[in-house]
Enzyme design. Sequence first.
Site, PDB file in Angstrom:
ATOM      1  N   ASP A 121      -8.049 -24.189  15.171  1.00 37.22           N
ATOM      2  CA  ASP A 121      -8.996 -23.854  16.092  1.00 37.22           C
ATOM      3  C   ASP A 121     -10.410 -25.128  16.642  1.00 37.22           C
ATOM      4  O   ASP A 121     -10.426 -26.168  16.367  1.00 37.22           O
ATOM      5  CB  ASP A 121      -9.978 -23.175  15.218  1.00 37.22           C
ATOM      6  CG  ASP A 121      -9.481 -21.647  14.627  1.00 37.22           C
ATOM      7  OD1 ASP A 121      -8.201 -21.439  15.338  1.00 37.22           O
ATOM      8  OD2 ASP A 121      -9.635 -21.027  13.961  1.00 37.22           O
ATOM      9  N   HIS A 177      -2.363 -27.997  13.083  1.00 37.54           N
ATOM     10  CA  HIS A 177      -0.822 -26.907  12.740  1.00 37.54           C
ATOM     11  C   HIS A 177       0.178 -27.866  13.392  1.00 37.54           C
ATOM     12  O   HIS A 177      -0.227 -28.660  14.571  1.00 37.54           O
ATOM     13  CB  HIS A 177      -1.113 -25.370  12.080  1.00 37.54           C
ATOM     14  CG  HIS A 177      -1.602 -24.797  11.751  1.00 37.54           C
ATOM     15  ND1 HIS A 177      -1.163 -24.120   9.741  1.00 37.54           N
ATOM     16  CD2 HIS A 177      -3.297 -25.093  11.526  1.00 37.54           C
ATOM     17  CE1 HIS A 177      -1.892 -24.027  10.003  1.00 37.54           C
ATOM     18  NE2 HIS A 177      -3.862 -24.730   9.739  1.00 37.54           N
ATOM     19  N   SER A 264     -14.607 -33.534  14.598  1.00 39.43           N
ATOM     20  CA  SER A 264     -13.411 -34.253  14.589  1.00 39.43           C
ATOM     21  C   SER A 264     -12.483 -33.723  15.938  1.00 39.43           C
ATOM     22  O   SER A 264     -13.347 -32.311  16.454  1.00 39.43           O
ATOM     23  CB  SER A 264     -12.792 -34.086  12.979  1.00 39.43           C
ATOM     24  OG  SER A 264     -12.514 -33.323  12.729  1.00 39.43           O
TER      25      SER A 264
END
Length: 302
Positions: A121, A177, A264
Amino acid sequence: MKEPIYYIDRATGSRCKELVYGARAIQLLYGDTILSKLFGAPLAYSLARIPFFSAFYGYLQNRPASRKKIAPFINTFDIDTKEFADDPNSFCSFNAFFTRKLKPAARPIAQGESTAIIPADGRYLFYQNIDQIDGFVVKGEKFNLTTLLEDSALADQYAKGSMVIARLCPTDYHRYHFPCDCIPGKSELINGWLYSVNPMAIKKDIHIFTQNKRTLCLLDTKSLAKVLFLEIGATFVGAIHQSYTPFQSYAKGAEKGFFSFGASSLIMLFPPDYIRFDQDLLDATAQQLEIKCLMGQSLGQI
């Protein structure tokens, strides 16, 4: 925040104003006021170069007392708790909430053997051919791939390749991921500072990406091409955690790791002619706007 941040919501195609966590502090540190220029930027520079500062802040987010921040944070940023794998009341600290897992159904994985997926996301920028663009985020300014990777031979392999930059806000799901079926190697640490990756900071210095602490991992794909996957730390990021096992086979969508508290970034580099990004993603970047994407959505065709 006096200088609002706008992005495109991929789900709706609409232009949205970002609700920024810690907006006043960011405005003070990176704004254009006299106070910011005299004190904000020097202070931000100093704090970013003291690893203990971010580590200590991360430590505070792991304390039981930090649990009291969870409910107000969820309410302020309208976070959908129905997506959580665990009960919102079960988190023992703010960082436990921050590094939460989601129900698999909350982030369906785009199907198709040739379809790569969004790895996390976040707010994204997409560059189909790095060599042909005028600048990364800041017009006329390019950061150096050799400096980013600290390997000139590796940088040469991707100089005409494709690049993805993802900015994860504190409000986002913070696990990342694999974008495609792959066998990942070890994640190598490239040490650096912890500057903010907020757009206000990046527009003042695009080279933040090549100065911040980061990790680099080579993903071997079925086509034998190698995708570079970098996690980049930032101010208040307690740590970059890898949850995968090197040299084992993973399907796209499998978890690679997660960030502790803080904003980040991720950067992915693809070899030339390896992937064609979805057109809506390229169109958003062409407007010099980030596009908000969710993990598992289509990234493009391999």
